[in-house]
Scaffold this active site. Structure first.
Site, short mmCIF file in Angstrom:
data_model
loop_
_atom_site.label_atom_id
_atom_site.label_comp_id
_atom_site.label_asym_id
_atom_site.label_seq_id
_atom_site.Cartn_x
_atom_site.Cartn_y
_atom_site.Cartn_z
N GLU A 130 50.67 66.00 32.48
CA GLU A 130 50.54 65.94 31.02
C GLU A 130 49.12 66.38 30.70
O GLU A 130 48.17 65.61 30.89
CB GLU A 130 50.77 64.50 30.53
CG GLU A 130 52.16 63.97 30.76
CD GLU A 130 53.19 64.70 29.94
OE1 GLU A 130 52.84 65.24 28.88
OE2 GLU A 130 54.35 64.75 30.37
N CYS A 144 45.29 64.40 22.64
CA CYS A 144 45.88 65.60 23.23
C CYS A 144 46.80 66.27 22.24
O CYS A 144 46.95 67.48 22.22
CB CYS A 144 46.63 65.25 24.51
SG CYS A 144 47.80 63.90 24.27
P1 NAD Z 1 40.14 64.67 33.03
O1 NAD Z 1 41.04 65.76 33.50
O2 NAD Z 1 38.68 64.88 33.10
O3 NAD Z 1 40.42 63.31 33.83
C1 NAD Z 1 41.69 62.72 33.84
C2 NAD Z 1 41.79 61.80 35.04
O4 NAD Z 1 41.81 62.60 36.23
C3 NAD Z 1 40.62 60.84 35.20
O5 NAD Z 1 41.10 59.60 35.63
C4 NAD Z 1 39.78 61.50 36.28
O6 NAD Z 1 38.98 60.60 37.01
C5 NAD Z 1 40.85 62.11 37.16
N1 NAD Z 1 40.40 63.24 37.98
C6 NAD Z 1 39.39 64.11 37.75
N2 NAD Z 1 39.32 65.02 38.74
C7 NAD Z 1 40.31 64.72 39.61
C8 NAD Z 1 40.77 65.31 40.83
N3 NAD Z 1 40.18 66.38 41.37
N4 NAD Z 1 41.83 64.75 41.45
C9 NAD Z 1 42.46 63.68 40.92
N5 NAD Z 1 42.06 63.07 39.77
C10 NAD Z 1 41.01 63.60 39.13
O7 NAD Z 1 40.60 64.36 31.53
P2 NAD Z 1 39.99 63.32 30.51
O8 NAD Z 1 38.71 63.87 30.00
O9 NAD Z 1 39.98 61.95 31.09
O10 NAD Z 1 41.10 63.33 29.37
C11 NAD Z 1 41.14 64.29 28.38
C12 NAD Z 1 42.18 65.33 28.68
O11 NAD Z 1 43.45 64.69 28.84
C13 NAD Z 1 42.36 66.30 27.54
O12 NAD Z 1 42.55 67.59 28.02
C14 NAD Z 1 43.60 65.77 26.84
O13 NAD Z 1 44.26 66.74 26.06
C15 NAD Z 1 44.41 65.34 28.00
N6 NAD Z 1 45.45 64.39 27.60
C16 NAD Z 1 46.76 64.80 27.65
C17 NAD Z 1 47.77 63.95 27.22
C18 NAD Z 1 49.22 64.36 27.27
O14 NAD Z 1 50.09 63.53 27.06
N7 NAD Z 1 49.54 65.61 27.52
C19 NAD Z 1 47.44 62.66 26.75
C20 NAD Z 1 46.11 62.28 26.71
C21 NAD Z 1 45.12 63.16 27.15
#
Ligand code: NAD
Length: 537
Positions: free
Chosen positions: A279, A313
Site C-alpha cells: 500500500e 496517502c
Molecule cells: P516509509 O516508506 O518511509 O516507511 C514506511 C515503513 O517502512 C516504516 O515503518 C519504515 O521504517 C519501513 N521501512 C523503511 N525502509 C525499509 C526497508 N528497506 N525495508 C523494510 N521496511 C522499511 O513511509 P512513511 O514516511 O512512514 O509513510 C508515508 C508514505 O506511506 C507515503 O508515501 C504515504 O502515501 C504512504 N501511505 C500509504 C497508504 C496506503 O494505504 N496506500 C496509507 C498511509 C501511508
C-alpha cells in the site's frame, strides 16, 4: 547509549543491574548510568541500540525504544509462530470473540490513544479520533465476516467431472509481517493487522520509527484483551528492522509506505519468495464537473487536501475543474482554504508536519511551481514555517511541475482548468500513481468514476471508501498492489485451498493407464459437441 525507561520510572535501579524490559518491549541490558529515580539510563550492551520518539510539535521525548535487529526480529517471529497454531485452532468463532474483545478494549482506551497519537504524530485530537472511529468499524467487520468470506464452501462441478464434489476454503498463511507508516499510526497498520488476525494468522508488527509508542499501545492492548494468544508481536526500529522482518521467514509482508520502500521490501522478500502486499503513496485527483454541487466540492477539496496537514496517502493532491464552473469553484475554494489554520493547540484545523524532512519536500515543490509560473491564491512561497505549513492553493501550474507529479504530503492544492470531463480524466490519469480519486458530478459521475485509473473513487465526497469496511483498498502503478479491507483484504492474508472428493467411480476412467481404447474418442466427440460450436449472435 541512552534509553528512557518510562514504565520503570519508580524502579530502584543501581548501576550494573540487569534488566529485562524497556518500555513495552522485552529486551535485556545492563544499567550503566542512572539519572533521578531510574528514569534515564544508558545501556552498556552494544546490541541494545535505542532511539527516541519525539513530539513533532514540541520536540518532547515521548518514549525510547530499542532498534531491534535480526536476532530480536527472529525471536518475535518465533513467538508469533508458536502462538499461531492455537490462534488458527480457535476457529472463526473463537477469533471473532477475541477480536471483538480487542475492539472493545481499544474503544474504552480511546482517550488514551487519542492523546498518544496527538503527542507522537502531532495531529489534532479530532483527526486522531476519526482515525480510531474508522478502524473500529474495520475491526468489527473483519471479526464478524471472516467466517462467511473464508470458510469452506461448495464449488460447482462440471460435466466432465460430474462424479466429484468440490469445495474451496481459505486457510491462514501463518505469520504476517506488517510494516506501518506514521501518518495514520492506528488506522493504517490495523487495516492490515485486523484482517490478517481475522484470517487466522499471527502478526509481527513493526510500527514506523516516528510512532512506535502508538504501535506498542496497540499491541499491549491486544495482549491485555486476548492474553491467551500472543499473536500480535511488536518489533521497533527503523528501516533496518523492517528489512530484518522481510528476511525473517514470515509468510507474507504487508507494507504501507512510500514507493521507494515498496521496491526495497519487494527486493528483500524476493530472496525467500515471500509474498508482499504494498500500500504505497498517492497523488489523488479530484474532478469537478459542470453539474457538481460547487459548495460541497469546495468544502471537500479543502478537507481532502488539507486535513491531517495533507499527510494522507489518499489526500486530494490535484483538482481538475471543467471550464464552465472553474471560476466559481475557485472562488469558493479560496474562501474556505483561507479560513483554516495549522497549530498545536485545541483550535487548530490541522497539526504540524510529522516528518521533518517532508518540510523540505513541500518547500521544493512550492519553489519549483513558482519558478514554472504558478500563482498562489492562498498562502505563498513562505507557507512553510517549521514545523507547520500554512494552506496553499495554486493555479497556473504546468503539468510537469513537481507538485503535479510527485506526492507533496502537505496542505497544498493545485487547481487546473479542464476543457470538459474527458479532458479532466485524461489529465488525472497522466500520473504514475493510482491510489484513490474523487468526482463531484451529477449525470456523468459514474462514467467518470469508472474511467479514473485508481483503486477507489468516491462520488460527491472524499476518502469515503477508506471508512467502508466492505470495500477493498489498494492502488495501481506506483501506488502498489494487493488489497486490504473487505473480502479481498481477508483473502489477501489467506491461501485458497481447493478440495475435490470423488463421490462414485466412472465405469470408464479417463485418468488411468487401464483406460479402454474407446474412451478418448468418445470424450473428444463430447468436447466438440459441447464447446466446438461458434456462439450465437
Ligand atoms: P516509509 O516508506 O518511509 O516507511 C514506511 C515503513 O517502512 C516504516 O515503518 C519504515 O521504517 C519501513 N521501512 C523503511 N525502509 C525499509 C526497508 N528497506 N525495508 C523494510 N521496511 C522499511 O513511509 P512513511 O514516511 O512512514 O509513510 C508515508 C508514505 O506511506 C507515503 O508515501 C504515504 O502515501 C504512504 N501511505 C500509504 C497508504 C496506503 O494505504 N496506500 C496509507 C498511509 C501511508
Amino acid at each position: 547509549m541512552r534509553a528512557e525507561l518510562y514504565e520503570l520510572a519508580d524502579a530502584n535501579f543501581q548501576r550494573g543491574d540487569r534488566f529485562e524490559t524497556i518500555g513495552c518491549r522485552p529486551v535485556a541490558g545492563v544499567a550503566r548510568v542512572l539519572v533521578g529515580k531510574g528514569e534515564r539510563m544508558a545501556i552498556t550492551e552494544d546490541r541494545v541500540r535505542t532511539f527516541d520518539s519525539t513530539s513533532p510539535a514540541t520536540g518532547e521525548v515521548v518514549g525510547t525504544f530499542p532498534v531491534d535487529g535480526p536476532e530480536e526480529v527472529a525471536a518475535a517471529v518465533a513467538r508469533a509462530r508458536e502462538a499461531a497454531a492455537g490462534w488458527a485452532g480457535l476457529g472463526f468463532d473463537g477469533r471473532r470473540r477475541a477480536l471483538l474483545a480487542y475492539k472493545a478494549l481499544l474503544v474504552r482506551r480511546t482517550d488514551e490513544l487519542v492523546a498518544l497519537v496527538h503527542r507522537e504524530n502531532g495531529k489534532p485530537d479530532a483527526d486522531a479520533l476519526i482515525e480510531i472511529l474508522m478502524i473500529v468499524e474495520h475491526l468489527d467487520w473483519a471479526a464478524r465476516n471472516a467466517a462467511r468470506v473464508l470458510g469452506p464452501r461448495r464449488a460447482r462441478g462440471n460435466l466432465v467431472l460430474a462424479n466429484h464434489a468440490a469445495s474451496v476454503e481459505y486457510q491462514p498463511l501463518g505469520v504476517v509481517g506488517v510494516i506501518g507508516p506514521w501518518n495514520y499510526p492506528v488506522f493504517t497498520p490495523l487495516g492490515s493487522i485486523a484482517y490478517a488476525l481475522a484470517a487466522g494468522n499471527a502478526v509481527v508488527f513493526k510500527p514506523s520509527e516516528l510512532t512506535p509508542a502508538v504501535g506498542c499501545l496497540l499491541a499491549d492492548t491486544f495482549a491485555e484483551a486476548v492474553p491467551a494468544h500472543p499473536v500480535l508481536q511488536v518489533v521497533t526500529g527503523d528501516g533496518t528492522t523492517g528489512h530484518a522482518l522481510c528476511l525473517a521467514g514470515v509468510d507474507k509482508v504487508a507494507l504501507t509506505g512510500s514507493p521507494a520502500t515498496g521496491r526495497q521490501v519487494m527486493a528483500a522478500c524476493a530472496e525467500r519468495l515471500t509474498p508482499v502486499v504494498l500500500e504505497l503513496g498517492g497523488k489523488d485527483a479530484m474532478i469537478v464537473d459542470a453539474d457538481a454541487d460547487l459548495d460541497a466540492a469546495a468544502d471537500q477539496a479543502v478537507w481532502g487536501g488539507m486535513a491531517n496537514a495533507g499527510q494522507t496517502c489518499l489526500a486530494v493532491e490535484r483538482v481538475y475543474v471543467v471550464d464552465p464552473v472553474y471560476d466559481r469553484f475557485l472562488a469558493k475554494l479560496v474562501e474556505r482554504a483561507a479560513r483554516i489554520r495549522p497549530g498545536g493547540g485545541p483550535g487548530a484545523d490541522f497539526g504540524p508536519i510529522t516528518l521533518p524532512r517532508q518540510l523540505e519536500i513541500i518547500q521544493r515543490h512550492l519553489d519549483d511551481a513558482f519558478a514554472r509560473g504558478a500563482r498562489a491564491l492562498v498562502g505563498g512561497p513562505d507557507a512553510v514555517r517549521p514545523p507547520y505549513v500554512d494552506p496553499v492553493v495554486l493555479v497556473d501550474v504546468p503539468p510537469d511541475a513537481l507538485v503535479m507529479r510527485e506526492e507533496t504530503f502537505g496542505p497544498v492544492l493545485p487547481v487546473t482548468r479542464a476543457r470538459d470531463a474527458d479532458h479532466a480524466v485524461a489529465l488525472a490519469n497522466a500520473n504514475p500513481y493510482g491510489l484513490g480519486a474523487a468526482v463531484f458530478a451529477g449525470r456523468r459521475a459514474d462514467r467518470i468514476a469508472r474511467a479514473l485509473r485508481s483503486g477507489m473513487t468516491s462520488v460527491n465526497s472524499v476518502l469515503t471508501f477508506a471508512g467502508m469496511p466492505s470495500l477493498p483498498l489498494g492502488g495501481v502503478g506506483e501506488s502498489g498492489f494487493g488489497r486490504i479491507h473487505g473480502p479481498d483484504g481477508l483473502r489477501e492474508f489467506a491461501r485458497s485451498k481447493a478440495i475435490t472428493r470423488q463421490r462414485f467411480p466412472l465405469p470408464f476412467p479417463m485418468q488411468s493407464f487401464d483406460r479402454p481404447g474407446y474412451v478418448l474418442p468418445a470424450v473428444k466427440l463430447a468436447m466438440k459437441l459441447r464447446h466446438g460450436r461458434a456462439p450465437r449472435r
